[in-house]
Design an enzyme around this catalytic site. Structure first.
Site, PDB file in Angstrom:
ATOM      1  N   ASN A 169      16.798  84.546  49.423  1.00 19.68           N
ATOM      2  CA  ASN A 169      15.346  84.738  49.276  1.00 19.68           C
ATOM      3  C   ASN A 169      14.674  83.585  48.554  1.00 19.68           C
ATOM      4  OD1 ASN A 169      15.422  87.206  50.509  1.00 19.68           O
ATOM      5  ND2 ASN A 169      15.654  88.345  48.597  1.00 19.68           N
ATOM      6  N   LYS A 212      25.679  80.484  55.453  1.00 18.72           N
ATOM      7  CA  LYS A 212      25.060  81.809  55.480  1.00 18.72           C
ATOM      8  C   LYS A 212      26.129  82.882  55.686  1.00 18.72           C
ATOM      9  CE  LYS A 212      21.584  84.960  56.900  1.00 18.72           C
ATOM     10  NZ  LYS A 212      20.451  85.352  57.713  1.00 18.72           N
ATOM     11  N   HIS A 230       6.500  84.922  51.436  1.00 17.79           N
ATOM     12  CA  HIS A 230       6.045  86.174  52.048  1.00 17.79           C
ATOM     13  C   HIS A 230       4.639  86.527  51.585  1.00 17.79           C
ATOM     14  CE1 HIS A 230      10.451  87.613  52.831  1.00 17.79           C
ATOM     15  NE2 HIS A 230       9.941  86.996  53.887  1.00 17.79           N
ATOM     16  N   LYS A 244      21.188  91.380  60.126  1.00 13.01           N
ATOM     17  CA  LYS A 244      19.931  92.103  59.879  1.00 13.01           C
ATOM     18  C   LYS A 244      19.153  92.191  61.179  1.00 13.01           C
ATOM     19  CE  LYS A 244      18.870  91.167  55.038  1.00 13.01           C
ATOM     20  NZ  LYS A 244      17.867  90.603  54.115  1.00 13.01           N
ATOM     21  N   ARG A 296      23.485  88.355  48.113  1.00  9.20           N
ATOM     22  CA  ARG A 296      22.786  87.903  49.316  1.00  9.20           C
ATOM     23  C   ARG A 296      21.329  87.544  49.035  1.00  9.20           C
ATOM     24  NH1 ARG A 296      23.228  90.362  55.492  1.00  9.20           N
ATOM     25  NH2 ARG A 296      21.584  89.084  56.394  1.00  9.20           N
ATOM     26  N   HIS A 329      11.156  82.642  49.218  1.00  8.30           N
ATOM     27  CA  HIS A 329      10.599  83.685  50.078  1.00  8.30           C
ATOM     28  C   HIS A 329       9.653  84.633  49.351  1.00  8.30           C
ATOM     29  CE1 HIS A 329      13.355  82.128  52.995  1.00  8.30           C
ATOM     30  NE2 HIS A 329      13.058  83.058  53.887  1.00  8.30           N
ATOM     31  N   GLU A 386      14.254  76.170  56.495  1.00 12.05           N
ATOM     32  CA  GLU A 386      15.392  77.035  56.138  1.00 12.05           C
ATOM     33  C   GLU A 386      16.679  76.205  56.018  1.00 12.05           C
ATOM     34  OE1 GLU A 386      15.237  80.292  55.319  1.00 12.05           O
ATOM     35  OE2 GLU A 386      13.450  81.114  56.297  1.00 12.05           O
ATOM     36  N   ARG A 398      24.226 105.340  69.942  1.00 13.54           N
ATOM     37  CA  ARG A 398      24.781 105.167  68.586  1.00 13.54           C
ATOM     38  C   ARG A 398      25.477 103.827  68.400  1.00 13.54           C
ATOM     39  NH1 ARG A 398      26.566 110.642  68.999  1.00 13.54           N
ATOM     40  NH2 ARG A 398      25.041 112.025  68.053  1.00 13.54           N
ATOM     41  N   GLU A 434      23.033  93.245  51.084  1.00 12.82           N
ATOM     42  CA  GLU A 434      22.094  92.765  50.070  1.00 12.82           C
ATOM     43  C   GLU A 434      22.046  93.667  48.842  1.00 12.82           C
ATOM     44  OE1 GLU A 434      18.608  90.870  51.718  1.00 12.82           O
ATOM     45  OE2 GLU A 434      17.566  91.025  49.802  1.00 12.82           O
ATOM     46  N   HIS A 456       6.634  81.067  59.530  1.00 12.37           N
ATOM     47  CA  HIS A 456       7.456  81.525  58.415  1.00 12.37           C
ATOM     48  C   HIS A 456       8.042  80.345  57.610  1.00 12.37           C
ATOM     49  CE1 HIS A 456      10.258  83.900  56.097  1.00 12.37           C
ATOM     50  NE2 HIS A 456      11.274  83.189  56.574  1.00 12.37           N
TER      51      HIS A 456
HETATM   52  P1  NAD Z   1      10.174  83.372  67.736  1.00 13.10           P
HETATM   53  O1  NAD Z   1      11.273  84.226  68.178  1.00 13.10           O
HETATM   54  O2  NAD Z   1       8.791  83.900  67.814  1.00 13.10           O
HETATM   55  O3  NAD Z   1      10.238  81.985  68.512  1.00 13.10           O
HETATM   56  C1  NAD Z   1       9.235  81.012  68.294  1.00 13.10           C
HETATM   57  C2  NAD Z   1       8.580  80.581  69.609  1.00 13.10           C
HETATM   58  O4  NAD Z   1       9.436  79.679  70.306  1.00 13.10           O
HETATM   59  C3  NAD Z   1       8.301  81.713  70.576  1.00 13.10           C
HETATM   60  O5  NAD Z   1       7.100  81.452  71.232  1.00 13.10           O
HETATM   61  C4  NAD Z   1       9.488  81.625  71.536  1.00 13.10           C
HETATM   62  O6  NAD Z   1       9.202  82.201  72.793  1.00 13.10           O
HETATM   63  C5  NAD Z   1       9.670  80.146  71.648  1.00 13.10           C
HETATM   64  N1  NAD Z   1      11.011  79.683  71.997  1.00 13.10           N
HETATM   65  C6  NAD Z   1      12.180  80.169  71.526  1.00 13.10           C
HETATM   66  N2  NAD Z   1      13.196  79.391  71.923  1.00 13.10           N
HETATM   67  C7  NAD Z   1      12.664  78.396  72.669  1.00 13.10           C
HETATM   68  C8  NAD Z   1      13.214  77.271  73.334  1.00 13.10           C
HETATM   69  N3  NAD Z   1      14.515  76.957  73.255  1.00 13.10           N
HETATM   70  N4  NAD Z   1      12.358  76.466  74.020  1.00 13.10           N
HETATM   71  C9  NAD Z   1      11.028  76.725  74.049  1.00 13.10           C
HETATM   72  N5  NAD Z   1      10.443  77.761  73.417  1.00 13.10           N
HETATM   73  C10 NAD Z   1      11.263  78.582  72.733  1.00 13.10           C
HETATM   74  O7  NAD Z   1      10.367  82.909  66.200  1.00 13.10           O
HETATM   75  P2  NAD Z   1      11.634  82.551  65.319  1.00 13.10           P
HETATM   76  O8  NAD Z   1      11.136  81.577  64.318  1.00 13.10           O
HETATM   77  O9  NAD Z   1      12.845  82.202  66.112  1.00 13.10           O
HETATM   78  O10 NAD Z   1      11.962  83.931  64.597  1.00 13.10           O
HETATM   79  C11 NAD Z   1      11.068  84.579  63.739  1.00 13.10           C
HETATM   80  C12 NAD Z   1      11.493  86.022  63.613  1.00 13.10           C
HETATM   81  O11 NAD Z   1      12.818  86.072  63.109  1.00 13.10           O
HETATM   82  C13 NAD Z   1      10.640  86.853  62.677  1.00 13.10           C
HETATM   83  O12 NAD Z   1      10.345  88.073  63.294  1.00 13.10           O
HETATM   84  C14 NAD Z   1      11.545  87.084  61.473  1.00 13.10           C
HETATM   85  O13 NAD Z   1      11.284  88.303  60.822  1.00 13.10           O
HETATM   86  C15 NAD Z   1      12.900  87.046  62.093  1.00 13.10           C
HETATM   87  N6  NAD Z   1      13.987  86.672  61.186  1.00 13.10           N
HETATM   88  C16 NAD Z   1      15.087  87.466  61.127  1.00 13.10           C
HETATM   89  C17 NAD Z   1      16.137  87.134  60.300  1.00 13.10           C
HETATM   90  C18 NAD Z   1      17.363  87.981  60.262  1.00 13.10           C
HETATM   91  O14 NAD Z   1      18.217  87.767  59.414  1.00 13.10           O
HETATM   92  N7  NAD Z   1      17.494  88.935  61.158  1.00 13.10           N
HETATM   93  C19 NAD Z   1      16.083  85.987  59.518  1.00 13.10           C
HETATM   94  C20 NAD Z   1      14.955  85.191  59.607  1.00 13.10           C
HETATM   95  C21 NAD Z   1      13.922  85.540  60.444  1.00 13.10           C
HETATM   96 MG    MG Z   2      13.414  83.160  56.063  1.00 13.93          MG
END
Ligand code: NAD
Ligand code: MG
Length: 317
Positions: free
Chosen positions: A206, A188, A213, A104, A202, A209, A146, A82, A198, A226
């Site tokens: 978007n 942020k 999306h 999130k 918040r 987005h 972003e 939990r 949200e 993304h």
């Molecule tokens: P990711 O986690 O897939 O990382 C991108 C790539 O870079 C991967 O191959 C990873 O292994 C590699 N990598 C990461 N750090 C590295 C480093 N320092 N050196 C070398 N390689 C490295 O992608 P991302 O862009 O970080 O995140 C995308 C995800 O985040 C999506 O699933 C999206 O839905 C989510 N997201 C969440 C929120 C939130 O508020 N929770 C906001 C935006 C995006």
């Molecule tokens: Mg985004």
């Protein structure tokens, strides 16, 4: 500590050494790299390993990660026993300025992205910009989209700094990067503090987005990262804002130019028809009865919400 194979190869040794020196005994859980692993099966794998390791309520889950591992690990921390403490150590630019702030968390379902999740604020976030030097160039640049979004919607001064210092930012000059990452995190956090779940404000985050999306989903998440889809979506959103008389042409031009200078895409791929885009937007989880709370740009650093139908949006692109 949850991480993926790619990040483990580069950073696991140093992080485990540092934790051990502080008398922690981390159990390391590795999941494979890639968005396709942000799912229920790998969440179950993480639960199994947490139970195997005997992590109790006094334990904490650390995510050493990009956004994918961060979302999955955060959700595990929100639900395991939990809820146990969660620490986020983001290693991508996107994760440092966006995905680790605001609580999130979640996983994807076959029916759509991030359909299952929870709000779980991390106990703390440790972002070390030096990690970004090993990040693939394309991932770094996608994260800049972003950053630009943050300036465009919330902070004209940050936007001006980006316009003036973009070459240095592309070279990852350390002091500048620290300044920019810190500012984006502050902004942020301010938005999230105002509206954690949200309910209203918040949704400003978007910006770009709605179309981003739609483009990601119509290209099966394989063509664009993304941030790249959001880059296209922001330019389109600025054009819609201009056509609705909400902002001047200079605003659209400044935003488009800054995005282009990063090497990010600005045009909607020509094979994506308007009907398909409208349909994709209508099925977005944030659409409500066929209308979208669209984030319009009023100028650099200023926005307003406009309730629009998906058809109206595509007509104005
Ligand atoms: P990711 O986690 O897939 O990382 C991108 C790539 O870079 C991967 O191959 C990873 O292994 C590699 N990598 C990461 N750090 C590295 C480093 N320092 N050196 C070398 N390689 C490295 O992608 P991302 O862009 O970080 O995140 C995308 C995800 O985040 C999506 O699933 C999206 O839905 C989510 N997201 C969440 C929120 C939130 O508020 N929770 C906001 C935006 C995006
Ligand atoms: Mg985004």
């Amino acid at each position: 500590m949850v991480t993926n194979s790619t990040i483990a190869n580069i950073y696991l040794g140093a992080v485990v050494t540092a934790l051990s020196a502080s008398h922690f005994e981390p159990a390391v859980i590795q999941i494979p790299d890639g968005e396709e692993h942000k799912n229920l099966a790998w969440l179950a794998f993480v639960y199994d390993r947490l139970i195997d390791a005997g992590i109790d309520r006094g334990g904490a889950v650390v995510a050493l990660r990009g956004g994918v591992v961060g979302d999955l690990t955060g959700f595990a921390a929100a639900t395991y026993l939990r809820g146990v403490a969660c620490v986020q150590v983001p290693t991508t630019l996107l994760a440092q300025i966006d995905a680790s702030i605001g609580g999130k968390t979640g996983i994807n379902h076959a029916a759509g992205k991030n359909l299952l999740g929870a709000f779980k604020q991390p106990r703390f976030v440790l972002a070390d910009v030096e990690c970004l030097s090993t990040l693939p160039r394309r991932e770094y640049v996608a994260g800049l989209a972003e950053v630009i979004k943050t300036g465009a919607i919330l902070d004209a001064e940050l936007f001006q700094l980006l316009e003036a210092e973009l070459p240095a930012l592309l070279r990852q000059e350390r002091d500048l990067l620290v300044r920019v990452v810190r500012r984006c995190c502050q902004l942020k956090a301010l938005v999230v503090a105002e509206d954690e779940t949200e309910g209203g404000y918040r949704a400003i985050l978007n910006f770009g987005h709605t179309l981003g999306h739609a483009i990601e989903s119509l290209t099966d998440y394989t063509t664009y990262l993304h941030g790249e889809a959001v880059a296209i979506g922001m330019v389109a959103a600025a054009r819609v804002s201009h056509r609705l008389g909400r902002c001047d042409e200079t605003t659209v031009r400044r935003l488009t130019q800054l995005i282009e200078r990063c090497g990010l895409p600005v045009d909607i791929p020509s094979d994506l028809g308007r009907d398909a885009l409208a349909l994709a937007m209508r099925t977005d989880k944030k659409a409500l009865g066929g209308t979208i709370k669209f984030v319009c740009l009023e100028g650099i650093g200023a926005t307003r919400f406009e309730r629009l139908t998906c058809e109206e949006i595509v007509r104005h692109i």
